[in-house]
Structures are given as structure tokens and as C-alpha cells.
Design an enzyme around this catalytic site. Structure first.
Site, PDB file in Angstrom:
ATOM      1  N   CYS A  33       7.504   4.163   5.787  1.00  0.00           N
ATOM      2  CA  CYS A  33       6.692   3.886   4.596  1.00  0.00           C
ATOM      3  C   CYS A  33       7.556   3.440   3.417  1.00  0.00           C
ATOM      4  O   CYS A  33       7.056   2.856   2.465  1.00  0.00           O
ATOM      5  CB  CYS A  33       5.878   5.122   4.202  1.00  0.00           C
ATOM      6  SG  CYS A  33       6.878   6.543   3.700  1.00  0.00           S
ATOM      7  N   CYS A  65       0.834  -1.203   0.000  1.00  0.00           N
ATOM      8  CA  CYS A  65       0.000   0.000   0.000  1.00  0.00           C
ATOM      9  C   CYS A  65       0.869   1.253   0.000  1.00  0.00           C
ATOM     10  O   CYS A  65       0.643   2.185  -0.776  1.00  0.00           O
ATOM     11  CB  CYS A  65      -0.937  -0.008   1.209  1.00  0.00           C
ATOM     12  SG  CYS A  65      -2.225   1.260   1.154  1.00  0.00           S
ATOM     13  N   CYS A  66       1.878   1.277   0.845  1.00  0.00           N
ATOM     14  CA  CYS A  66       2.794   2.417   0.892  1.00  0.00           C
ATOM     15  C   CYS A  66       3.558   2.573  -0.423  1.00  0.00           C
ATOM     16  O   CYS A  66       3.772   3.690  -0.896  1.00  0.00           O
ATOM     17  CB  CYS A  66       3.781   2.269   2.047  1.00  0.00           C
ATOM     18  SG  CYS A  66       3.093   2.579   3.682  1.00  0.00           S
ATOM     19  N   CYS A  91      -1.278   8.423   7.081  1.00  0.00           N
ATOM     20  CA  CYS A  91      -2.622   8.105   6.625  1.00  0.00           C
ATOM     21  C   CYS A  91      -3.483   7.689   7.819  1.00  0.00           C
ATOM     22  O   CYS A  91      -2.993   7.035   8.750  1.00  0.00           O
ATOM     23  CB  CYS A  91      -2.571   6.968   5.610  1.00  0.00           C
ATOM     24  SG  CYS A  91      -1.675   7.373   4.088  1.00  0.00           S
ATOM     25  N   CYS A 102      -3.533   4.076   9.379  1.00  0.00           N
ATOM     26  CA  CYS A 102      -2.276   3.566   9.938  1.00  0.00           C
ATOM     27  C   CYS A 102      -1.654   4.517  10.953  1.00  0.00           C
ATOM     28  O   CYS A 102      -0.449   4.435  11.225  1.00  0.00           O
ATOM     29  CB  CYS A 102      -1.286   3.282   8.807  1.00  0.00           C
ATOM     30  SG  CYS A 102      -1.906   2.117   7.571  1.00  0.00           S
TER      31      CYS A 102
END
Length: 248
Positions: free
Chosen positions: A244, A135-136, A218, A221
Site C-alpha cells: 500500500c 487510493c492507498c 480493505c 482489494c
């Protein structure tokens, strides 16, 4: 403005430095890294603007506007790059909008290739839960790398005091993955120095900072941090993850 600051601002607004190879950029780092290690933040930014002109930008996650404020004093109109992941707190977007409205900077908002809905469809819903590293990579690392393609150097708000993993972050370094000069003007600043600069200059701060979020990423998280805990312990809490990937 000092004469040096005026020259730096003019350099940023009007200059287009010649294309430099990665080898030439690394050579610049090797010559000035140690020399600027103990320099004031403003001097570090002045050097970067004078050296790279419009091929230098500042990045900000909008936890605060300290770095943007410093850069705007040195080089009015400087590019400030903000990465909108699609998962930001509304307070973070509000801080970005306030920076754009009140500071003499060119706010550049970049986004990932995929919207959150498109990512969910392609990789499964809530990738931040099933594969936070991926995702990062999709929403932070790749978009930033793509956005830096037209720059030779970028400034970050990285500070050694934030976490033990960042204790060796150089003021002027070479980012081999991106092929860019990485400038960290406030790397040596303590938390107290940041707070003093904010207070003395009326710098914008994300309101979440005063609501238990000393390090803001985000929303899925990022968790509140208890007083006295590591400021970054609220990032990816409960997972074997501390960064990240942008700074690794």
C-alpha cells in the site's frame, strides 16, 4: 512482570522524552539496530518503551492482536493505532473493538481526511479501481504519517516470512519518509511462531484468517487465497501492486 518490564511500563505511562531531532533518532538506530536484531520480541518492545516513552506507539491492521498483546504485557496502556480506511471488512472492525474491550491498551482510531463519499465526489467513484496507488495514499499512507507526528517511534507487525519483498526488514530501522524509528519486534517470526503464540496466549485473531484470508486489507482489494499460495497474493490480485506504500 520482570523488573525491566515494570520499568518499561512506568516509562510509557509517565515519561515524556525530550524532543529529538531526526539526526538524533537515526543515531539511536545506528547504535542499537544490530544489537537487538536477535533479541526476543518482548525485549525489543521493552527497549522501545524505555527509550521513547509515550512517544512510542504500536500500529495494528487487526489481522490479529499478536503485537498489541505483546506490547500490552510490556507497557499496559500503550497506544495502539488503528487506521480505519472506510473500506474495512466488518470482521476487522469487530476485531478492533474486541481488542479495545479486552486488552490493556489505549486504542487510537484514525481516519483519512475524506470520507469515502467525499473521495468519490472529488476523485471519481471507486478510486481503488481507477488508481489504487492514489487510493492507498489518501486512505492509508497520509493518515498514518499524520497520526505519527507526535511519536518518535512506531512498532509494526511486519514479518519477513510474509513476502519476499520484506525479507530485509530490520528489527530496528529508520523510516526516512516519516522521520521515525521503525520497530518490527516480530520481524523474524515464522508463521508457526505466530500460530504458537496465538494458541498459547489465547490471542484474538480476525475470523477472516480462518476463512481463506491470511492477509487482510480493505475489502475491495482483498481476495481469498488458495491453500499453499503466497499469503499476500490475495492483496490487489491481478494488479501490478503488492504494497500500500506504508512500508515502502
Amino acid at each position: 512482570m520482570t523488573a525491566a518490564t515494570t520499568a518499561a511500563a512506568a516509562a510509557y505511562r509517565g515519561s515524556h522524552t525530550a524532543d529529538r531531532s531526526p539526526e538524533e533518532l537515526r543515531e539511536i538506530v545506528s547504535h542499537v539496530g544490530a544489537e537487538l536484531e536477535l533479541a526476543p520480541a518482548e525485549d525489543i518492545i521493552e527497549w522501545a518503551v524505555a527509550t521513547f516513552g509515550s512517544k512510542f506507539c504500536v500500529t495494528s491492521s487487526m489481522g490479529d492482536a499478536v503485537l498489541a498483546h505483546l506490547a500490552a504485557k510490556v507497557a499496559p496502556g500503550v497506544d495502539v493505532v488503528f487506521l480505519d480506511t472506510g473500506y474495512h471488512f466488518i470482521e476487522t472492525i469487530g476485531t478492533r473493538d474486541a481488542v479495545e474491550a479486552t486488552m490493556n491498551v489505549n486504542l487510537v482510531t484514525i481516519k483519512p481526511d475524506l470520507t469515502v463519499a467525499e473521495q468519490d465526489a472529488q476523485y471519481g467513484k471507486d478510486l481503488y479501481k481507477t488508481d489504487p496507488d492514489m487510493c492507498c495514499a489518501l486512505r492509508k499512507v497520509k493518515p498514518l504519517a499524520d497520526s505519527l507526528a507526535n511519536y518518535d517511534a512506531w512498532a509494526t507487525g511486519l514479518r519477513r516470512a510474509e513476502t519476499h519483498n520484506r525479507v530485509i526488514a530490520p528489527v530496528i530501522g529508520w523510516d526516512a519518509k516519516k522521520g521515525k524509528v521503525k520497530v518490527s519486534p516480530i520481524a523474524r517470526w515464522s508463521d508457526e511462531q505466530v500460530e504458537r503464540y496465538v494458541a498459547e496466549n489465547g490471542v484474538l485473531v480476525n475470523p477472516l484468517v480462518h476463512d481463506g484470508y491470511p492477509s487482510i486489507g480493505c475489502w475491495p482489494c482483498t481476495a481469498r487465497v488458495a491453500p499453499g499460495e503466497d499469503p499476500r497474493s490475495g492483496r490487489w490480485a491481478g494488479q501490478n501492486k503488492t504494497e500500500c506504500g506504508i512500508h515502502s
